[in-house]
Design an enzyme around this catalytic site. Sequence first.
Site, mmCIF file in Angstrom:
data_model
loop_
_atom_site.group_PDB
_atom_site.id
_atom_site.type_symbol
_atom_site.label_atom_id
_atom_site.label_comp_id
_atom_site.label_asym_id
_atom_site.label_seq_id
_atom_site.Cartn_x
_atom_site.Cartn_y
_atom_site.Cartn_z
ATOM 1 N N VAL A 73 21.542 -28.127 4.364
ATOM 2 C CA VAL A 73 22.492 -27.230 5.017
ATOM 3 C C VAL A 73 22.429 -25.854 4.366
ATOM 4 O O VAL A 73 22.704 -25.718 3.163
ATOM 5 C CB VAL A 73 23.925 -27.781 4.931
ATOM 6 N N ARG A 126 30.066 -16.680 10.264
ATOM 7 C CA ARG A 126 29.984 -16.537 11.718
ATOM 8 C C ARG A 126 30.174 -17.871 12.437
ATOM 9 O O ARG A 126 29.933 -17.967 13.632
ATOM 10 C CB ARG A 126 28.642 -15.916 12.122
ATOM 11 N N TYR A 177 33.314 -28.721 2.464
ATOM 12 C CA TYR A 177 33.195 -29.851 3.381
ATOM 13 C C TYR A 177 34.492 -30.599 3.677
ATOM 14 O O TYR A 177 34.537 -31.392 4.621
ATOM 15 C CB TYR A 177 32.115 -30.803 2.873
ATOM 16 N N PHE A 217 20.311 -36.214 -1.942
ATOM 17 C CA PHE A 217 19.564 -36.116 -0.672
ATOM 18 C C PHE A 217 19.994 -34.876 0.085
ATOM 19 O O PHE A 217 20.945 -34.226 -0.268
ATOM 20 C CB PHE A 217 19.752 -37.368 0.177
#
Length: 412
Positions: free
Chosen positions: A82, A91, A123, A412
């Site tokens: 990400v 944005r 998150y 990961f």
Amino acid sequence: MTDVRAVTEDDFEDWQRALRTGFLREPVLTAEERAAGRRQFVPGRLLGAFDGGRCVATFRSFAQEVTAVGGAFVAADAVSNVTVSPTHRRRGLLTQMMGRDLAAARERGDVVATLIAAEYPIYGRYGFGPATWTREWTVEVTRSGLDPRWSGPAGGGRIDLVDGADVRKLGPDLHERVRRERPGMVSRGELWWETETGVVRFSSEWTEPFYAVYRAPSGEVEGLVSYETGGDWQGKQPCVTAEVNWLLAATPAAEDALWRFLCSIDWVTKVRSGRRGPGDLLPFLLPDPRAARITEHADWLWVRILDVAGALEARTYEGSGSVVLEVVDEAGFAAGRYRLEVSPQGSSCTPAGGAAPDLTLPVNQLAEVWLGDGSLARGAALGRVQEEREGAARKADALLRTSGRPWCPDVF
């Protein structure tokens, strides 16, 4: 106008460059790195944001299994890679990519989503919560109290140095045994073992590690460790550190033997444990546990529950009881009122209808306790969980907590 869409084969190298840019790495790929990245390309599971034909944000997910309490493997949507380029921050690009991916995961029937969070604040707003924690210990070997004359495991077990080919042969079966016993562990595919042994290289900085295997008296493989060494001599005295990349042990005997082996290597004066679980045996295997200092303690595996009933029914419980949970989920995937009834013989999680809730909590708080760690009582004290009945948080904790702590050793 920035367009968020699935990445095609033609887009992939541009996507890889954007990924490196987002992680502040040189935005140039070697042929070897391009080939390694291709191994991760699965149509539809890579997303990108494109502005004027240039990739400016990246997102990848892949199929994974997470071990629930009790040993069941739960289908997960693993989120990785990400990034948003510095020219396109704030944005809403990550929000668009995350929403699209989670909706697809829910449609596929994935029970949870997972990720390793580079930055803590990001998150939680997408429903993820830290479900496992990690610790690293640094062992001062000379203070540990271990016998410097140790020459191998007692009772007929043995330790041997092996190579990467041996690890690729022996490791997968051992990992399957270990992950069935440890909530929070995740599946490893062929690519993981090839990357960890240098067959596939995502970076030109690869250094071949040492590998050691522990075999029980029966000859069965019960432990594997990958480690590197660094340091030098100072004033005619050795000052070498053994850095553990990963250590897998199916039994306490294997774990004990591998740590003793690492601490017995000539010239090694420190051992850094790598990522271990917060309930690890390591410090207590030493005659002087104070010789193992915690040098890192941090959140690790983050979980996002997509299917409340699927997640809560997949795990086991040590006690008996019931609780009604009002789960708040702004994205709608997990929102609802659920009655959880559990016992050591089984569990059910069903819609609670008009029953009054005992607790109201956001989905990320439920994620924090799903693997048996965390605390709803702490969440209530912090104002993140609402008790609708006095004492309900402690009652729920008693049902959800486990005697052992979850652990995820993988990144990961």
